[in-house]
Every structure is written in C-alpha cells, then in structure tokens.
Motif scaffolding. Structure first.
Motif, PDB file in Angstrom:
ATOM      1  N   THR A   1     -14.776  -4.354 -18.986  1.00 40.32           N
ATOM      2  CA  THR A   1     -15.483  -4.785 -20.190  1.00 40.32           C
ATOM      3  C   THR A   1     -16.787  -5.478 -19.863  1.00 40.32           C
ATOM      4  O   THR A   1     -17.857  -5.024 -20.218  1.00 40.32           O
ATOM      5  N   GLN A   2     -16.739  -6.639 -19.172  1.00 39.37           N
ATOM      6  CA  GLN A   2     -17.959  -7.370 -18.857  1.00 39.37           C
ATOM      7  C   GLN A   2     -18.733  -6.641 -17.768  1.00 39.37           C
ATOM      8  O   GLN A   2     -18.193  -6.288 -16.730  1.00 39.37           O
ATOM      9  N   LYS A   3     -20.010  -6.413 -18.002  1.00 38.13           N
ATOM     10  CA  LYS A   3     -20.856  -5.726 -17.037  1.00 38.13           C
ATOM     11  C   LYS A   3     -22.015  -6.626 -16.646  1.00 38.13           C
ATOM     12  O   LYS A   3     -22.627  -7.256 -17.494  1.00 38.13           O
ATOM     13  N   THR A   4     -22.313  -6.694 -15.370  1.00 39.01           N
ATOM     14  CA  THR A   4     -23.431  -7.493 -14.895  1.00 39.01           C
ATOM     15  C   THR A   4     -24.124  -6.772 -13.757  1.00 39.01           C
ATOM     16  O   THR A   4     -23.524  -5.933 -13.088  1.00 39.01           O
ATOM     17  N   LYS A   5     -25.390  -7.096 -13.541  1.00 41.22           N
ATOM     18  CA  LYS A   5     -26.155  -6.550 -12.433  1.00 41.22           C
ATOM     19  C   LYS A   5     -26.481  -7.663 -11.451  1.00 41.22           C
ATOM     20  O   LYS A   5     -26.704  -8.810 -11.840  1.00 41.22           O
ATOM     21  N   PHE A   6     -26.484  -7.326 -10.194  1.00 38.94           N
ATOM     22  CA  PHE A   6     -26.881  -8.274  -9.161  1.00 38.94           C
ATOM     23  C   PHE A   6     -28.323  -7.977  -8.794  1.00 38.94           C
ATOM     24  O   PHE A   6     -28.646  -6.868  -8.389  1.00 38.94           O
ATOM     25  N   SER A   7     -29.194  -8.956  -8.957  1.00 37.92           N
ATOM     26  CA  SER A   7     -30.622  -8.719  -8.779  1.00 37.92           C
ATOM     27  C   SER A   7     -31.181  -9.556  -7.638  1.00 37.92           C
ATOM     28  O   SER A   7     -30.778 -10.704  -7.444  1.00 37.92           O
ATOM     29  N   ILE A   8     -32.082  -8.971  -6.871  1.00 36.58           N
ATOM     30  CA  ILE A   8     -32.872  -9.686  -5.886  1.00 36.58           C
ATOM     31  C   ILE A   8     -34.332  -9.460  -6.254  1.00 36.58           C
ATOM     32  O   ILE A   8     -34.844  -8.352  -6.142  1.00 36.58           O
ATOM     33  N   GLY A   9     -34.983 -10.520  -6.719  1.00 37.94           N
ATOM     34  CA  GLY A   9     -36.329 -10.354  -7.260  1.00 37.94           C
ATOM     35  C   GLY A   9     -36.271  -9.513  -8.511  1.00 37.94           C
ATOM     36  O   GLY A   9     -35.527  -9.802  -9.437  1.00 37.94           O
ATOM     37  N   LYS A  10     -37.038  -8.423  -8.526  1.00 34.88           N
ATOM     38  CA  LYS A  10     -37.044  -7.537  -9.680  1.00 34.88           C
ATOM     39  C   LYS A  10     -36.204  -6.288  -9.460  1.00 34.88           C
ATOM     40  O   LYS A  10     -36.152  -5.396 -10.291  1.00 34.88           O
ATOM     41  N   LYS A  11     -35.517  -6.245  -8.318  1.00 33.15           N
ATOM     42  CA  LYS A  11     -34.757  -5.047  -7.975  1.00 33.15           C
ATOM     43  C   LYS A  11     -33.275  -5.253  -8.254  1.00 33.15           C
ATOM     44  O   LYS A  11     -32.664  -6.207  -7.776  1.00 33.15           O
ATOM     45  N   ASP A  12     -32.681  -4.364  -9.047  1.00 34.30           N
ATOM     46  CA  ASP A  12     -31.248  -4.391  -9.305  1.00 34.30           C
ATOM     47  C   ASP A  12     -30.524  -3.703  -8.161  1.00 34.30           C
ATOM     48  O   ASP A  12     -30.715  -2.512  -7.912  1.00 34.30           O
ATOM     49  N   ILE A  13     -29.669  -4.450  -7.437  1.00 33.34           N
ATOM     50  CA  ILE A  13     -28.980  -3.911  -6.271  1.00 33.34           C
ATOM     51  C   ILE A  13     -27.746  -3.112  -6.662  1.00 33.34           C
ATOM     52  O   ILE A  13     -27.482  -2.030  -6.159  1.00 33.34           O
ATOM     53  N   SER A  14     -26.977  -3.637  -7.576  1.00 33.80           N
ATOM     54  CA  SER A  14     -25.714  -2.997  -7.931  1.00 33.80           C
ATOM     55  C   SER A  14     -25.244  -3.561  -9.256  1.00 33.80           C
ATOM     56  O   SER A  14     -25.858  -4.466  -9.809  1.00 33.80           O
TER      57      SER A  14
ATOM     58  N   PRO B   1     -29.385 -16.440 -13.034  1.00 28.13           N
ATOM     59  CA  PRO B   1     -30.009 -15.197 -13.502  1.00 28.13           C
ATOM     60  C   PRO B   1     -29.597 -14.016 -12.635  1.00 28.13           C
ATOM     61  O   PRO B   1     -29.535 -14.107 -11.404  1.00 28.13           O
ATOM     62  N   GLY B   2     -29.273 -12.925 -13.283  1.00 22.82           N
ATOM     63  CA  GLY B   2     -28.927 -11.709 -12.560  1.00 22.82           C
ATOM     64  C   GLY B   2     -27.452 -11.541 -12.246  1.00 22.82           C
ATOM     65  O   GLY B   2     -27.063 -10.537 -11.654  1.00 22.82           O
ATOM     66  N   ARG B   3     -26.602 -12.498 -12.633  1.00 26.62           N
ATOM     67  CA  ARG B   3     -25.170 -12.357 -12.383  1.00 26.62           C
ATOM     68  C   ARG B   3     -24.383 -13.094 -13.459  1.00 26.62           C
ATOM     69  O   ARG B   3     -24.949 -13.849 -14.251  1.00 26.62           O
TER      70      ARG B   3
END
Length: 377
Positions: free
Chosen positions: A96-109, A289-291
């Motif tokens: 259900t819950q979806k999140t992206k892992f980000s480094i700077g402006k790049k989404d890693i996974s 931010p990002g997670r």
C-alpha cells in the motif's frame, strides 16, 4: 485474416488475464489492462512484451537477493530468533504505502509496504499472533512467543487485514475486508468465534486499537494517502468521533488526549507525528525528504518510538523496508535492521528489551516469518 486476428487477440487476452492473476496472488495488487488494438496488432504486441519484460526483471531482482542469510555485518552483535516457520504460512503484507529513496534529485529506488499492524503480543508476552494466509483466506493465528510450537486459529473469516491485542488480553481488534469495504471487528482472544462489528460497513476503517479501559477504539478511516483521518468509537454510547488527519494511531498510557500517528505529505511520504487533541498542538517527530516512516509503536518505558521505514541496501542497490527507533523528543534516530529483504510491522516485547517483527530473512525464497531481536539502546 479477420479470423486470425480474433484468435490472436483472444490468446493475448488470455495471456494477460493469467499474468494479472499471478500478479494479484503474489503482490495482492489488482491490475487492469486497457488495450487498443489496431489493424496491424503492433501496439498489443508491444504492450504484451513490455509487461513480460517488467515481470521478468522484477523476478530477476528477487533472485539476486540472498534471503537465506539471517543477519548482515551491519547487524553484528544483535541476536535474531525465528519464531514462526514456513509451515505457519505467515501472510505476505499487502502493498500500500509507496516511497522513493532519493539522493539529490535522483530517485534510486522505490518500495511499497502495508502500514497497518500485522502481528501482536499478549500483554504478558507469552503469546504472539500473526495473520495466516491459507486456502485463499487470511486469519489470525496465535502461538507461543517462544520458537516452535503449534498455532491456534482465532478467527474464521476470509480477509483479515490487520489486528491488535487489548491491554487486558481478552480481546482482539481486527480489520476485515468484506463486501468491498474494510471494517473494524472484535473477537475474544481465547475462545469462540462470535465477532462484534464496529464499523458501519459503508466506510473503510483500519488499524483499530482499544484504550486501556476498553471503552474506546481508535482507528483511521479513509480512501487515499492524504484522506486518512483519525477516529474513535465509544462502546458505551456507540458514537463515532473524528479528530485529525493521520493513520495507525499509537496510544500513550496515562495521556488520553495525546497519541502518535503517521501522516502523508503531498508527495506521499509518511512522517511520524504527535498530536494533542485537547491543546491542538501537533508536532512532527520523524521526517526525512525522499523516504517514509510508518506504524509508530511506543516503548514500555515511554522513551522510544519503534517504526518501519524505507532504506536502501548498499550491496544490492535496492530499496526495502527496515526497522528504526527514535526517541520521543525526535533525537537518537537509529536504524536497527539492514537485511536486504523486508523487515516491517515491528512491536515491542513487554519488557522493552526485545522487538518482534515480520521479516523475509532466513528463508531461501524470502517467505515472511515472525522474528525476535534484542534491543539494547
């Protein structure tokens, strides 16, 4: 030519139907394919190939993960104990819950997980409950919190989605999906199969937790990420009350006006909050931010919050869920697990020195089981 095209179209639809069923069974996500067929069939061929490629790539990523290892070097010194085994058929968490892992402006996974509680301990810590999936039904099973031993089925339903144990140990509060709606129900924790329906049947209610007195049930209601809100039901007056935005309420012993919960941002990232309904004060405890971080659980001594969060495995470069703690004042943020498989739905042992959680570790295929780990911070 028209007959040949009809036969080929039927074949492709059958292929996609089977694909959708397999996806639904193993990820608990439904998919709808809307296909536009032109005269030369190029579009449908391209879409079919694309779905097959995505499925194969996903399977390849799973094969690259060594689920069988029990711990990784970053978890050195921590004792892990497996409580259930594959024969217990612990249910795969809904996605259900979806999140992206980000480094700077790049989404890693990115990663998805079910934020509602899927395991619970009896107040004395002697028994543990988990959701079992067998014969296309999901039910609550109870067993000894020590490794080994038989499990006893405590619900005889079709679609249990989450549950908690009352403070007096007498009642299980669970969510079930029935007739297209998720509702709150109560059942005796020790015997019988009679359930009491709490929800009206027209709303979607999740994550119910009984207050220490047993008079009220706090839960969250809603449809989408930003629409979840905190509610309570009074068992004496049969009245529902709405409080604030949030989900997965975590009650604070001795403070009936305050609770912890998680909230989604406009980017669908979850944060941990503390909310006082009497004063109106709302404080963010954990946000990055990002997670995302979800499902807060307060330690027995009231000093720590346990939660599930998104992290990334350095070796596999793949996002997964891990277990974290943070002090109730927002300091001392610490990652506890680092396994490349998913760890989630963590709860405290009654003495605060151990943590029970769901994990894919220790099995060849990444099956979920209940595990226990030490906590020494």
């Amino acid at each position: 030519m028209s007959r040949l095209r009809d036969i080929f179209t039927s074949f492709v639809y059958l292929y996609l139907h089977i694909f959708a069923k397999v996806w639904e069974k193993y990820s608990f996500s439904s998919m709808v394919f809307l296909l536009k067929i032109d005269k030369n069939m190029k579009k449908i061929l391209l879409i079919t190939f694309l779905f097959a490629f995505i499925w194969d790539a996903s399977a390849q990523r799973r094969r690259n993960i060594n689920y069988s290892i029990i711990s990784v070097p970053e978890e050195g010194g921590v004792k892990f104990e497996k409580i259930t085994d594959d024969a217990d058929a612990v249910a795969i968490p809904f996605r259900t819950q979806k999140t992206k892992f980000s480094i700077g402006k790049k989404d890693i996974s990115s990663v998805t997980w079910w934020v509602n509680p899927l395991i619970a301990l009896s107040p004395d810590g002697s028994k543990i409950g988990y959701v079992n999936y067998k014969n296309d039904t999901r039910n609550i099973m109870i067993k000894s919190s020590s490794a080994g031993g038989a499990s006893v089925q405590r619900t005889f339903r079709t679609g249990v989605m989450d549950f908690t144990w009352s403070k007096d140990g007498k009642t299980l509060c669970f969510t079930e999906l029935r007739g297209g709606h998720a509702g709150i129900y109560l059942v005796n924790a020790d015997q019988g199969s009679v359930v009491q329906q709490i929800s009206t049947g027209t709303e979607n209610d999740y994550g119910g937790v009984l207050t220490p007195s047993g008079d009220d049930i706090f839960f969250h209601r809603g449809e989408n990420f930003g629409a979840f809100s905190l509610w309570s039901f009074n068992r004496k007056t049969n009245l529902f009350s709405n409080y604030s935005r949030g989900m997965t309420p975590c009650l604070i012993p001795g403070d009936p006006n305050t609770l912890y919960c998680c909230r989604f941002t406009d980017k669908h990232e979850a944060e941990i909050w503390r909310i006082n309904f009497k004063t109106g004060v709302e404080e963010v405890i954990l946000a990055q931010p990002g997670r995302s971080f979800t499902t807060p659980r307060l330690s027995p001594d009231g000093r720590w919050l346990l939660c599930t969060g998104a992290s990334i495995s350095e070796k596999e470069k793949r996002m997964n869920t891990d277990i974290f703690v943070v002090r109730t004042d927002g300091t001392g943020f610490t990652q506890l697990t680092y396994h490349p498989g998913n760890d989630l739905s963590a709860i405290w042992g009654p003495d605060g020195k151990s943590i029970y959680f769901l994990s894919q570790r220790g099995t060849k295929l990444g099956n979920y089981n209940v595990w226990r780990m030490d906590f020494n911070l």
